[in-house]
Design a protein around this motif. Structure first.
Motif, PDB file in Angstrom:
ATOM      1  N   ALA A 164       5.180   4.771   1.897  1.00 24.07           N
ATOM      2  CA  ALA A 164       5.222   6.054   2.597  1.00 24.07           C
ATOM      3  C   ALA A 164       4.030   6.925   2.208  1.00 24.07           C
ATOM      4  CB  ALA A 164       6.531   6.780   2.284  1.00 24.07           C
ATOM      5  N   LYS A 165       3.669   6.894   0.934  1.00 28.97           N
ATOM      6  CA  LYS A 165       2.516   7.677   0.486  1.00 28.97           C
ATOM      7  C   LYS A 165       1.227   7.167   1.112  1.00 28.97           C
ATOM      8  CE  LYS A 165      -0.048  10.445  -1.991  1.00 28.97           C
ATOM      9  NZ  LYS A 165      -0.178  11.884  -1.622  1.00 28.97           N
ATOM     10  N   LEU A 166       1.104   5.877   1.305  1.00 30.57           N
ATOM     11  CA  LEU A 166      -0.101   5.333   1.926  1.00 30.57           C
ATOM     12  C   LEU A 166      -0.259   5.845   3.357  1.00 30.57           C
ATOM     13  CD1 LEU A 166      -0.023   1.673   0.560  1.00 30.57           C
ATOM     14  CD2 LEU A 166      -1.564   3.520  -0.115  1.00 30.57           C
ATOM     15  N   THR A 167       0.837   5.920   4.095  1.00 27.76           N
ATOM     16  CA  THR A 167       0.722   6.484   5.444  1.00 27.76           C
ATOM     17  C   THR A 167       0.363   7.968   5.378  1.00 27.76           C
ATOM     18  OG1 THR A 167       3.085   6.985   5.634  1.00 27.76           O
ATOM     19  CG2 THR A 167       2.362   4.820   6.380  1.00 27.76           C
ATOM     20  N   ASP A 168       0.867   8.665   4.369  1.00 33.45           N
ATOM     21  CA  ASP A 168       0.492  10.076   4.192  1.00 33.45           C
ATOM     22  C   ASP A 168      -1.004  10.211   3.909  1.00 33.45           C
ATOM     23  OD1 ASP A 168       3.041  11.014   4.603  1.00 33.45           O
ATOM     24  OD2 ASP A 168       3.503  11.278   2.479  1.00 33.45           O
ATOM     25  N   GLU A 169      -1.573   9.268   3.173  1.00 25.44           N
ATOM     26  CA  GLU A 169      -2.991   9.337   2.864  1.00 25.44           C
ATOM     27  C   GLU A 169      -3.835   9.298   4.136  1.00 25.44           C
ATOM     28  OE1 GLU A 169      -4.316   9.201  -1.003  1.00 25.44           O
ATOM     29  OE2 GLU A 169      -2.704  10.481  -0.224  1.00 25.44           O
ATOM     30  N   LEU A 170      -3.393   8.513   5.111  1.00 23.43           N
ATOM     31  CA  LEU A 170      -4.100   8.477   6.393  1.00 23.43           C
ATOM     32  C   LEU A 170      -3.834   9.752   7.194  1.00 23.43           C
ATOM     33  CD1 LEU A 170      -5.791   7.123   8.575  1.00 23.43           C
ATOM     34  CD2 LEU A 170      -3.759   5.845   9.277  1.00 23.43           C
ATOM     35  N   THR A 171      -2.571  10.146   7.302  1.00 22.75           N
ATOM     36  CA  THR A 171      -2.222  11.328   8.079  1.00 22.75           C
ATOM     37  C   THR A 171      -2.871  12.588   7.521  1.00 22.75           C
ATOM     38  OG1 THR A 171      -0.080  10.297   8.580  1.00 22.75           O
ATOM     39  CG2 THR A 171      -0.292  12.647   9.027  1.00 22.75           C
ATOM     40  N   ASP A 172      -2.918  12.703   6.200  1.00 18.44           N
ATOM     41  CA  ASP A 172      -3.395  13.925   5.542  1.00 18.44           C
ATOM     42  C   ASP A 172      -4.877  13.883   5.188  1.00 18.44           C
ATOM     43  OD1 ASP A 172      -0.759  14.767   5.671  1.00 18.44           O
ATOM     44  OD2 ASP A 172      -0.302  14.164   3.610  1.00 18.44           O
ATOM     45  N   LEU A 173      -5.586  12.868   5.645  1.00 18.08           N
ATOM     46  CA  LEU A 173      -6.984  12.714   5.245  1.00 18.08           C
ATOM     47  C   LEU A 173      -7.823  13.940   5.600  1.00 18.08           C
ATOM     48  CD1 LEU A 173      -9.327  10.974   4.157  1.00 18.08           C
ATOM     49  CD2 LEU A 173      -9.562  10.024   6.469  1.00 18.08           C
ATOM     50  N   GLY A 219       0.499  -3.165   3.963  1.00 11.36           N
ATOM     51  CA  GLY A 219       1.238  -4.377   4.295  1.00 11.36           C
ATOM     52  C   GLY A 219       1.872  -5.024   3.085  1.00 11.36           C
ATOM     53  N   GLU A 220       1.186  -4.959   1.938  1.00  4.79           N
ATOM     54  CA  GLU A 220       1.736  -5.542   0.707  1.00  4.79           C
ATOM     55  C   GLU A 220       3.065  -4.886   0.345  1.00  4.79           C
ATOM     56  OE1 GLU A 220       0.775  -5.620  -4.106  1.00  4.79           O
ATOM     57  OE2 GLU A 220      -0.820  -5.120  -2.679  1.00  4.79           O
ATOM     58  N   TYR A 221       3.125  -3.568   0.380  1.00  2.92           N
ATOM     59  CA  TYR A 221       4.359  -2.890  -0.028  1.00  2.92           C
ATOM     60  C   TYR A 221       5.412  -2.931   1.070  1.00  2.92           C
ATOM     61  CZ  TYR A 221       2.129  -1.576  -4.310  1.00  2.92           C
ATOM     62  OH  TYR A 221       1.521  -1.640  -5.536  1.00  2.92           O
ATOM     63  N   SER A 242      12.779  -0.213   8.289  1.00  2.00           N
ATOM     64  CA  SER A 242      12.822   0.754   9.375  1.00  2.00           C
ATOM     65  C   SER A 242      12.394   2.138   8.881  1.00  2.00           C
ATOM     66  CB  SER A 242      14.234   0.831   9.957  1.00  2.00           C
ATOM     67  OG  SER A 242      14.322   1.831  10.943  1.00  2.00           O
ATOM     68  N   ALA A 243      12.834   2.517   7.682  1.00  2.00           N
ATOM     69  CA  ALA A 243      12.413   3.800   7.111  1.00  2.00           C
ATOM     70  C   ALA A 243      10.918   3.807   6.864  1.00  2.00           C
ATOM     71  CB  ALA A 243      13.176   4.066   5.813  1.00  2.00           C
ATOM     72  N   CYS A 244      10.401   2.682   6.431  1.00  2.00           N
ATOM     73  CA  CYS A 244       8.957   2.561   6.214  1.00  2.00           C
ATOM     74  C   CYS A 244       8.211   2.671   7.538  1.00  2.00           C
ATOM     75  CB  CYS A 244       8.662   1.236   5.524  1.00  2.00           C
ATOM     76  SG  CYS A 244       6.970   1.078   4.903  1.00  2.00           S
ATOM     77  N   ASP A 245       8.705   2.001   8.566  1.00  2.00           N
ATOM     78  CA  ASP A 245       8.075   2.071   9.889  1.00  2.00           C
ATOM     79  C   ASP A 245       8.060   3.502  10.421  1.00  2.00           C
ATOM     80  OD1 ASP A 245       7.729  -0.667   9.826  1.00  2.00           O
ATOM     81  OD2 ASP A 245       9.501  -1.104  11.041  1.00  2.00           O
ATOM     82  N   ALA A 246       9.108   4.258  10.101  1.00  2.26           N
ATOM     83  CA  ALA A 246       9.174   5.636  10.578  1.00  2.26           C
ATOM     84  C   ALA A 246       8.043   6.474   9.991  1.00  2.26           C
ATOM     85  CB  ALA A 246      10.531   6.248  10.216  1.00  2.26           C
TER      86      ALA A 246
END
Length: 325
Positions: A213-222, A279-281, A292-296
């Motif tokens: 979830a933090k990795l997706t935040d890193e992209l969103t919050d860049l 993808g690893e995590y 599903s929570a991760c996909d969200a």
């Protein structure tokens, strides 16, 4: 696992949205996790956005708690969501105060961090709510536990290393300690709040979800992190590819769109490394509900970095303000 396998496409996105939509509407209208919480004043032109962001956040954490209850085979009491939201707000205040102190060279001792006004307010809200609903000291006074202070000391040791902001390996270690530990500790506290212990293997699953979830935040919050002078894993990865960094910075500075298709074409090496980490995590999550929570979380990142539209950016050198949500 490659980017195409981890980034949702239609109709996969529709399935995730369909699962989240009813909960989102409940949190948007009734705000069950935020009853009796005094929010900071919100400027009139940002109220709709703030309400949406809070509802989306609460719906996601509601999904996480529901998944935890199913996997742990327990029935959570009604107050578990409100406890979780107070934890989320406390952790956000700690993080903001820490980043400010780190950037400005102030002491990083944990006691001093907790005494900062923005953090002390959140600690008081936590304790006031917790003592009303449980007598468990592991919940009420969890900040005093050895594992919290030990994790914090390890986090300080990583983030104060020379070159931390530009080192992807050090930043990933900080994400494991911070975001992974953050979500694992949340579900453990919720279990204790419900008088149940949580097996280590289940905690590990939520630890891995927290990292993804933090990795997706890193992209969103860049874009926001760049504007506010905050460290970001993607910025560290881009620093190792000067040509790709040169392509990214103008788009950040000019608030231009950067969807995933743009990343694949204009910063392919960085994008490949980043999505490989995600993808690893993602692949470590054994439960379909956890995936599903991760996909969200990835839904937020599909359009790339989110540019700030309302209000001034708050640079990390400024004392943190109370968050709207």
């Amino acid at each position: 696992m490659n980017a195409e396998a981890t980034v949702l496409r239609w109709p996969g996105r529709l399935g995730v949205l369909a699962r989240l939509a009813p909960a989102y509407l409940v949190h948007l209208t009734l705000r069950p996790f935020r009853r009796d919480l005094a929010d900071a004043p919100v400027p009139a032109d940002a109220r709709r956005s703030a309400r949406h962001s809070a509802a989306a956040l609460d719906a996601w954490f509601g999904q996480v708690l529901g998944t935890y209850a199913r996997l742990a085979e327990i029935r959570l009491c009604r107050e578990s969501g409100a406890l979780a939201m107070r934890y989320v707000r406390l952790a956000a205040a700690l993080n903001k105060e820490f980043e400010h102190r780190l950037a400005t060279g102030q002491p990083l001792d944990f006691a001093g961090l907790c005494a900062a006004p923005i953090v002390a307010t959140r600690v008081a809200q936590w304790r006031c709510f917790a003592v009303t609903h449980t007598a468990a000291p592991d919940v009420v006074d969890f900040l005093s536990s050895d594992d919290v202070t030990d994790d914090y000391e390890r986090y300080v040791a990583v983030t104060t290393r020379d070159g931390f902001a530009a080192d992807p390996k050090l930043q990933m270690e900080s994400i494991r300690l911070d975001s992974g530990g953050y979500l694992a500790r949340l579900v453990r506290l919720v279990g204790q709040f419900n008088s149940r212990s949580t097996p280590a293997e289940l905690l590990q699953q939520f630890h891995d979800l927290g990292i993804a979830a933090k990795l997706t935040d890193e992209l969103t919050d860049l874009a926001t992190d760049h504007a506010e002078g905050r460290y970001n894993l993607l910025l560290a990865l881009l620093g190792q590819e000067p040509g790709e960094l040169a392509a990214v910075l103008p788009r950040l500075n000019e608030s231009l769109p950067m969807p995933l298709a743009w990343w694949r074409e204009s910063a392919p090496l960085t994008f490949t490394r980043f999505t490989a980490l995600y993808g690893e995590y993602h692949s470590r999550l054994q439960s379909p509900d956890l995936r599903s929570a991760c996909d969200a979380t990835m839904l937020r990142a599909l359009r790339g970095p989110k540019h700030q539209r309302r209000g001034p950016n708050q640079h990390v050198s400024e004392p943190p303000r109370e968050a709207w949500r």
